[in-house]
Design a protein around this motif. Sequence first.
Motif, PDB file in Angstrom:
ATOM      1  N   LYS A  78       0.835  -1.204   0.000  1.00  0.00           N
ATOM      2  CA  LYS A  78       0.000   0.000   0.000  1.00  0.00           C
ATOM      3  C   LYS A  78       0.874   1.260   0.000  1.00  0.00           C
ATOM      4  O   LYS A  78       0.635   2.197  -0.759  1.00  0.00           O
ATOM      5  CB  LYS A  78      -0.933  -0.020   1.210  1.00  0.00           C
ATOM      6  CG  LYS A  78      -1.907   1.139   1.264  1.00  0.00           C
ATOM      7  CD  LYS A  78      -2.892   0.946   2.413  1.00  0.00           C
ATOM      8  CE  LYS A  78      -3.796   2.114   2.609  1.00  0.00           C
ATOM      9  NZ  LYS A  78      -4.788   2.318   1.552  1.00  0.00           N
ATOM     10  N   SER A  81      -5.654   6.311  -4.847  1.00  0.00           N
ATOM     11  CA  SER A  81      -5.889   5.426  -3.705  1.00  0.00           C
ATOM     12  C   SER A  81      -5.434   4.018  -4.045  1.00  0.00           C
ATOM     13  O   SER A  81      -5.346   3.647  -5.216  1.00  0.00           O
ATOM     14  CB  SER A  81      -7.376   5.408  -3.313  1.00  0.00           C
ATOM     15  OG  SER A  81      -8.139   4.773  -4.320  1.00  0.00           O
ATOM     16  N   GLN A 137      -6.162   0.080  -2.338  1.00  0.00           N
ATOM     17  CA  GLN A 137      -6.754  -0.822  -1.351  1.00  0.00           C
ATOM     18  C   GLN A 137      -6.128  -2.200  -1.566  1.00  0.00           C
ATOM     19  O   GLN A 137      -6.320  -2.803  -2.623  1.00  0.00           O
ATOM     20  CB  GLN A 137      -8.278  -0.901  -1.523  1.00  0.00           C
ATOM     21  CG  GLN A 137      -8.981   0.431  -1.398  1.00  0.00           C
ATOM     22  CD  GLN A 137      -8.776   1.069  -0.040  1.00  0.00           C
ATOM     23  OE1 GLN A 137      -8.822   0.408   0.990  1.00  0.00           O
ATOM     24  NE2 GLN A 137      -8.548   2.373  -0.032  1.00  0.00           N
ATOM     25  N   VAL A 184      -5.718  -6.134  -0.283  1.00  0.00           N
ATOM     26  CA  VAL A 184      -6.447  -7.149   0.484  1.00  0.00           C
ATOM     27  C   VAL A 184      -5.618  -8.420   0.531  1.00  0.00           C
ATOM     28  O   VAL A 184      -5.392  -9.075  -0.497  1.00  0.00           O
ATOM     29  CB  VAL A 184      -7.830  -7.432  -0.139  1.00  0.00           C
ATOM     30  CG1 VAL A 184      -8.569  -8.486   0.661  1.00  0.00           C
ATOM     31  CG2 VAL A 184      -8.643  -6.151  -0.230  1.00  0.00           C
ATOM     32  N   ASP A 214      -6.350  -2.965  -5.402  1.00  0.00           N
ATOM     33  CA  ASP A 214      -7.250  -2.200  -6.261  1.00  0.00           C
ATOM     34  C   ASP A 214      -6.752  -0.763  -6.229  1.00  0.00           C
ATOM     35  O   ASP A 214      -6.842  -0.088  -5.209  1.00  0.00           O
ATOM     36  CB  ASP A 214      -8.685  -2.306  -5.745  1.00  0.00           C
ATOM     37  CG  ASP A 214      -9.695  -1.650  -6.671  1.00  0.00           C
ATOM     38  OD1 ASP A 214      -9.286  -1.020  -7.668  1.00  0.00           O
ATOM     39  OD2 ASP A 214     -10.903  -1.763  -6.386  1.00  0.00           O
TER      40      ASP A 214
END
Length: 71
Positions: free
Chosen positions: A23, A34, A36, A38, A45
């Motif tokens: 990140k 941005s 994201q 996971v 993403d």
Amino acid sequence: MSIVSKIFNIQGMMCEGCVSAVKKVLEEQNGVISAQVVLEANTADVTYDDAVTSPHVLAQKITEAGYDCDL
């Protein structure tokens, strides 16, 4: 300026520390709005301005951070 979202498949993340590292490396890139990440899905993403950066540049940065990345 064109805002695009892309999902990157990432191999090699084992913990939340890995998630934070990916990140951070993505969010430091010019043009990234941005990211994201996971762990359970092994994905990132990323929303970015494609006039400033590209999927290939972002994938290279993930690879340089020590993770395998598929476009």
